[in-house]
Design a protein around this motif. Structure first.
Motif, PDB file in Angstrom:
ATOM      1  N   ALA A 279      23.598 -18.503  14.997  1.00 35.87           N
ATOM      2  CA  ALA A 279      24.033 -18.344  13.608  1.00 35.87           C
ATOM      3  C   ALA A 279      25.535 -18.602  13.497  1.00 35.87           C
ATOM      4  O   ALA A 279      26.328 -18.021  14.238  1.00 35.87           O
ATOM      5  CB  ALA A 279      23.705 -16.938  13.120  1.00 35.87           C
ATOM      6  N   GLU A 280      25.917 -19.487  12.584  1.00 32.64           N
ATOM      7  CA  GLU A 280      27.342 -19.810  12.418  1.00 32.64           C
ATOM      8  C   GLU A 280      28.079 -18.733  11.640  1.00 32.64           C
ATOM      9  O   GLU A 280      29.251 -18.438  11.897  1.00 32.64           O
ATOM     10  CB  GLU A 280      27.497 -21.147  11.699  1.00 32.64           C
ATOM     11  CG  GLU A 280      27.063 -22.349  12.530  1.00 32.64           C
ATOM     12  CD  GLU A 280      27.461 -23.644  11.853  1.00 32.64           C
ATOM     13  OE1 GLU A 280      28.481 -23.650  11.128  1.00 32.64           O
ATOM     14  OE2 GLU A 280      26.749 -24.650  12.041  1.00 32.64           O
ATOM     15  N   HIS A 281      27.386 -18.138  10.657  1.00 32.24           N
ATOM     16  CA  HIS A 281      28.034 -17.165   9.787  1.00 32.24           C
ATOM     17  C   HIS A 281      27.022 -16.075   9.428  1.00 32.24           C
ATOM     18  O   HIS A 281      25.967 -16.371   8.860  1.00 32.24           O
ATOM     19  CB  HIS A 281      28.534 -17.853   8.508  1.00 32.24           C
ATOM     20  CG  HIS A 281      29.234 -16.919   7.558  1.00 32.24           C
ATOM     21  ND1 HIS A 281      29.236 -17.130   6.195  1.00 32.24           N
ATOM     22  CD2 HIS A 281      29.959 -15.783   7.772  1.00 32.24           C
ATOM     23  CE1 HIS A 281      29.937 -16.158   5.608  1.00 32.24           C
ATOM     24  NE2 HIS A 281      30.390 -15.336   6.543  1.00 32.24           N
ATOM     25  N   VAL A 282      27.309 -14.845   9.785  1.00 35.33           N
ATOM     26  CA  VAL A 282      26.445 -13.737   9.403  1.00 35.33           C
ATOM     27  C   VAL A 282      27.174 -12.899   8.359  1.00 35.33           C
ATOM     28  O   VAL A 282      28.364 -12.594   8.492  1.00 35.33           O
ATOM     29  CB  VAL A 282      26.034 -12.872  10.617  1.00 35.33           C
ATOM     30  CG1 VAL A 282      25.079 -13.622  11.519  1.00 35.33           C
ATOM     31  CG2 VAL A 282      27.244 -12.389  11.383  1.00 35.33           C
ATOM     32  N   VAL A 283      26.435 -12.557   7.306  1.00 31.91           N
ATOM     33  CA  VAL A 283      26.970 -11.734   6.222  1.00 31.91           C
ATOM     34  C   VAL A 283      26.220 -10.411   6.262  1.00 31.91           C
ATOM     35  O   VAL A 283      25.006 -10.361   5.984  1.00 31.91           O
ATOM     36  CB  VAL A 283      26.788 -12.418   4.857  1.00 31.91           C
ATOM     37  CG1 VAL A 283      27.392 -11.563   3.747  1.00 31.91           C
ATOM     38  CG2 VAL A 283      27.400 -13.808   4.873  1.00 31.91           C
ATOM     39  N   LEU A 284      26.913  -9.348   6.619  1.00 30.50           N
ATOM     40  CA  LEU A 284      26.300  -8.036   6.797  1.00 30.50           C
ATOM     41  C   LEU A 284      26.675  -7.148   5.611  1.00 30.50           C
ATOM     42  O   LEU A 284      27.857  -6.887   5.379  1.00 30.50           O
ATOM     43  CB  LEU A 284      26.781  -7.398   8.101  1.00 30.50           C
ATOM     44  CG  LEU A 284      26.700  -8.279   9.361  1.00 30.50           C
ATOM     45  CD1 LEU A 284      27.234  -7.533  10.569  1.00 30.50           C
ATOM     46  CD2 LEU A 284      25.272  -8.759   9.593  1.00 30.50           C
ATOM     47  N   THR A 285      25.678  -6.726   4.873  1.00 28.75           N
ATOM     48  CA  THR A 285      25.962  -5.907   3.698  1.00 28.75           C
ATOM     49  C   THR A 285      25.535  -4.463   3.927  1.00 28.75           C
ATOM     50  O   THR A 285      24.568  -4.177   4.641  1.00 28.75           O
ATOM     51  CB  THR A 285      25.229  -6.430   2.446  1.00 28.75           C
ATOM     52  OG1 THR A 285      23.830  -6.181   2.581  1.00 28.75           O
ATOM     53  CG2 THR A 285      25.479  -7.910   2.250  1.00 28.75           C
ATOM     54  N   SER A 286      26.269  -3.574   3.315  1.00 29.96           N
ATOM     55  CA  SER A 286      25.905  -2.163   3.211  1.00 29.96           C
ATOM     56  C   SER A 286      26.698  -1.603   2.053  1.00 29.96           C
ATOM     57  O   SER A 286      27.639  -2.245   1.553  1.00 29.96           O
ATOM     58  CB  SER A 286      26.218  -1.397   4.500  1.00 29.96           C
ATOM     59  OG  SER A 286      27.619  -1.335   4.723  1.00 29.96           O
ATOM     60  N   ARG A 287      26.337  -0.429   1.599  1.00 30.21           N
ATOM     61  CA  ARG A 287      27.045   0.118   0.448  1.00 30.21           C
ATOM     62  C   ARG A 287      28.497   0.477   0.780  1.00 30.21           C
ATOM     63  O   ARG A 287      29.349   0.489  -0.093  1.00 30.21           O
ATOM     64  CB  ARG A 287      26.298   1.339  -0.091  1.00 30.21           C
ATOM     65  CG  ARG A 287      25.072   0.973  -0.925  1.00 30.21           C
ATOM     66  CD  ARG A 287      24.279   2.174  -1.350  1.00 30.21           C
ATOM     67  NE  ARG A 287      23.587   2.785  -0.225  1.00 30.21           N
ATOM     68  CZ  ARG A 287      22.744   3.805  -0.340  1.00 30.21           C
ATOM     69  NH1 ARG A 287      22.518   4.333  -1.526  1.00 30.21           N
ATOM     70  NH2 ARG A 287      22.143   4.306   0.724  1.00 30.21           N
ATOM     71  N   ARG A 288      28.791   0.749   2.057  1.00 25.89           N
ATOM     72  CA  ARG A 288      30.149   1.145   2.438  1.00 25.89           C
ATOM     73  C   ARG A 288      30.941   0.025   3.101  1.00 25.89           C
ATOM     74  O   ARG A 288      32.140   0.156   3.321  1.00 25.89           O
ATOM     75  CB  ARG A 288      30.089   2.365   3.370  1.00 25.89           C
ATOM     76  CG  ARG A 288      29.479   3.591   2.713  1.00 25.89           C
ATOM     77  CD  ARG A 288      29.345   4.742   3.687  1.00 25.89           C
ATOM     78  NE  ARG A 288      30.649   5.164   4.192  1.00 25.89           N
ATOM     79  CZ  ARG A 288      30.802   6.095   5.128  1.00 25.89           C
ATOM     80  NH1 ARG A 288      29.727   6.678   5.659  1.00 25.89           N
ATOM     81  NH2 ARG A 288      32.009   6.431   5.539  1.00 25.89           N
ATOM     82  N   GLY A 289      30.294  -1.061   3.453  1.00 25.45           N
ATOM     83  CA  GLY A 289      31.003  -2.186   4.048  1.00 25.45           C
ATOM     84  C   GLY A 289      31.727  -1.804   5.316  1.00 25.45           C
ATOM     85  O   GLY A 289      31.163  -1.153   6.216  1.00 25.45           O
ATOM     86  N   LEU A 290      32.982  -2.187   5.425  1.00 23.76           N
ATOM     87  CA  LEU A 290      33.765  -1.908   6.633  1.00 23.76           C
ATOM     88  C   LEU A 290      34.057  -0.421   6.818  1.00 23.76           C
ATOM     89  O   LEU A 290      34.495  -0.007   7.901  1.00 23.76           O
ATOM     90  CB  LEU A 290      35.077  -2.695   6.593  1.00 23.76           C
ATOM     91  CG  LEU A 290      34.963  -4.189   6.909  1.00 23.76           C
ATOM     92  CD1 LEU A 290      36.281  -4.894   6.660  1.00 23.76           C
ATOM     93  CD2 LEU A 290      34.496  -4.407   8.352  1.00 23.76           C
ATOM     94  N   ASN A 291      33.821   0.386   5.782  1.00 22.75           N
ATOM     95  CA  ASN A 291      34.021   1.827   5.921  1.00 22.75           C
ATOM     96  C   ASN A 291      32.827   2.522   6.567  1.00 22.75           C
ATOM     97  O   ASN A 291      32.902   3.714   6.860  1.00 22.75           O
ATOM     98  CB  ASN A 291      34.286   2.461   4.546  1.00 22.75           C
ATOM     99  CG  ASN A 291      35.631   2.042   3.981  1.00 22.75           C
ATOM    100  OD1 ASN A 291      36.605   1.897   4.723  1.00 22.75           O
ATOM    101  ND2 ASN A 291      35.693   1.849   2.671  1.00 22.75           N
TER     102      ASN A 291
END
Length: 525
Positions: free
Chosen positions: A144-156
């Protein structure tokens, strides 16, 4: 309706729920409705928790004529013993869980190693959680060249920064975004912001929340929160990516939606929605793979150690993550639409699932596995159950003295309580100690009821531990149910002597037994 039947004390009129388009029996059957499928997920749980109130699920065709109505009447009358049925003009179809086709014989033409994330971006919802992190590592390792990881808090979110840095060190481009995918506008904004040179090529919807509780305790709000994370988010992902050239659209469903699980009516409904959404997308020519997972080990939604012990006892131990990821790859390579992946001990699982009612859904699989397991031969001591012999438990108890009956039934109850609570043996359960003090919750109460139903052949109420709050009281109740009030009256009651047969008052008195014992002729009169 299920709750109202309980509130009204109605147990002799089981509820059947009719849907239209919740399931499909073939390619010519039309497109399924995920909204209708929600009811099927809920119904599978109602069958396990409240068998005395539940009849079954029946899906009807768009056109209903006399022939269809006749078949429906047969289903409601119990013909065939099915409780998950599609009635069509061509016949009546019962739902079955069957083994997936072997690699190479499935309808998909993909070969080993043919699926890969490819160039572009891969979106993983719930991407900073334990499962999301494992998926992200797998995707990056497979190109995978680019993975987009989502969550409600993101980097927090806990561990999110470390995960981002770890994946970036592997050479991939990584975006960790604070985005609630159940918010359609927020998701649309996220997708619109993806780099033009890295268009979205695959979606993995792994987000979800749990709010477990027995059906009698669930509220619309508790349904809404679980459906929002699973079903609403999946619907938005479907709507907003339909025009994109995706190689995969993967929905992380759960075996609770396809089979049912006590205490997870809202979660089962949400996952049944995902399975149906995958079927609808596939029928419309769009990529879709819904995987109804059993529990994952090492940080999945299986929960704490106590939950893991319970799942093992029920015949579904958490899977090694490596095995689960291998199954995910296979499902993508075979281009599966809907598949269940779980590590199942069929002997224990079938016993658990059929403790309160038969399950045609798994009957064929369970029967195929039965001959492959050797009997354990474990010494059960004084515990006497219906599983021990073809002779009914009540009949065998009648052959024992009163003291032996009491010991056997109390040992049965204490053993089953210990098993539900994860104790080593019956000695850990004090006979007079309240079940609530021992650590019982509503789920444990249902599990105990199911185990005792299987052991005794009775149909005990879901409120069992509240009506009979300790092992002694419950054993006394079992004795009454199995042997009648005579045996529970305080001793073995001898037949009346012939010499008093000419006294009408004595005859009436000796013919009437009461929970407190045989009343005196004067008191009865």
């Amino acid at each position: 309706l299920v709750q109202a039947l309980g509130d009204a004390g109605v147990g002799a009129a089981p509820l059947w729920v009719a849907t239209r388009g919740a399931v499909s029996v073939g390619r010519s059957d039309g497109v399924v409705s995920p909204g209708q499928a929600l009811v099927w997920g809920l119904g599978r749980v109602a069958a396990l928790e409240l068998p005395e109130r539940w009849g079954g699920l029946v899906d009807l065709p768009e056109s209903v004529d006399e022939r269809v109505l006749g078949r429906l009447a047969g289903v409601l009358a119990g013909a065939g013993g099915e409780d998950q049925v599609a009635v069509r003009g061509s016949g009546v179809f019962g739902r079955r869980l069957v083994r997936a086709a072997a690699a190479g014989s499935a309808t998909g033409s993909a070969s080993e190693g043919s699926w890969s994330p490819g160039a572009g971006s891969v979106l993983v919802t719930g991407g900073t959680g334990a499962l999301g992190a494992r998926l992200a590592r797998w995707l990056v390792a497979n190109g995978a060249e680019h993975v987009v990881l989502t969550s409600r808090r993101g980097l927090n979110a806990p561990g999110a920064v470390g995960l981002r840095d770890e994946l970036a060190a592997s050479g991939a481009r990584v975006t960790v975004a604070a985005c609630d995918v159940a918010d359609r506008d927020a998701l649309a904004e996220l997708l619109a912001g993806l780099p033009e040179e890295l268009p979205l090529t695959a979606v993995v919807h792994a987000a979800g929340v749990l709010d477990d509780g027995v059906l009698d305790s669930l509220t619309p709000e508790r349904f809404a929160s679980v459906l929002r994370a699973k079903a609403d988010a999946a619907r938005h992902l479907d709507e907003l990516t339909r025009d994109l050239d995706l190689s995969a659209f993967v929905l992380f469903s759960s075996i609770t939606g396809s089979v049912g699980a006590a205490g997870q009516g809202n979660y089962a409904a949400a996952n049944a929605y995902l399975d149906a959404l995958a079927e609808r997308r596939r029928a419309q020519g769009l990529p879709a793979t819904s995987i109804a997972w059993g529990p994952w080990a090492e940080g999945g939604m299986a929960g704490d150690d106590a939950m893991e012990r319970r799942m093992r006892r029920e015949g579904m131990p958490p899977m090694a993550p490596e095995s689960a990821v291998a199954a995910l790859r296979q499902a993508l390579e075979l281009d599966d639409t809907a598949v269940t992946v779980a590590d199942i001990d069929w002997e224990n699982f079938a016993r658990t699932l059929t403790a309160v009612r038969p399950s045609p859904l798994i009957a064929e699989l369970a029967a195929a596995e039965a001959g492959q397991r050797a009997a354990t031969g474990a010494d059960t001591g004084q515990v006497v159950t219906d599983a021990d012999s073809a002779t009914p438990l009540g009949e065998r108890l009648r052959g024992l003295s009163r003291a032996e009956r009491d010991r056997a039934l109390l040992e049965l109850v204490r053993t089953q309580v210990a098993s539900v609570l994860g104790h080593g043996g019956a000695e850990a359960v004090e006979a007079g100690r309240a079940f609530k003090e021992l650590g019982f919750d509503s789920l444990a109460a249902i599990e105990l009821r199911n185990r005792l139903n299987a052991a005794t052949g009775l149909r005990l109420a879901a409120t069992l531990i509240y009506d009979y709050p300790n092992a002694t009281a419950l054993a006394d109740h079992l004795r009454t149910e199995l042997l009648g009030v005579d045996a529970a009256a305080g001793g073995d009651v001898a037949a009346p002597a012939v010499a008093v047969a000419d006294d009408p008052i004595a005859i009436v008195a000796m013919s009437c037994r009461f929970p407190g014992g045989v009343r005196s002729p004067e008191e009865l009169w």
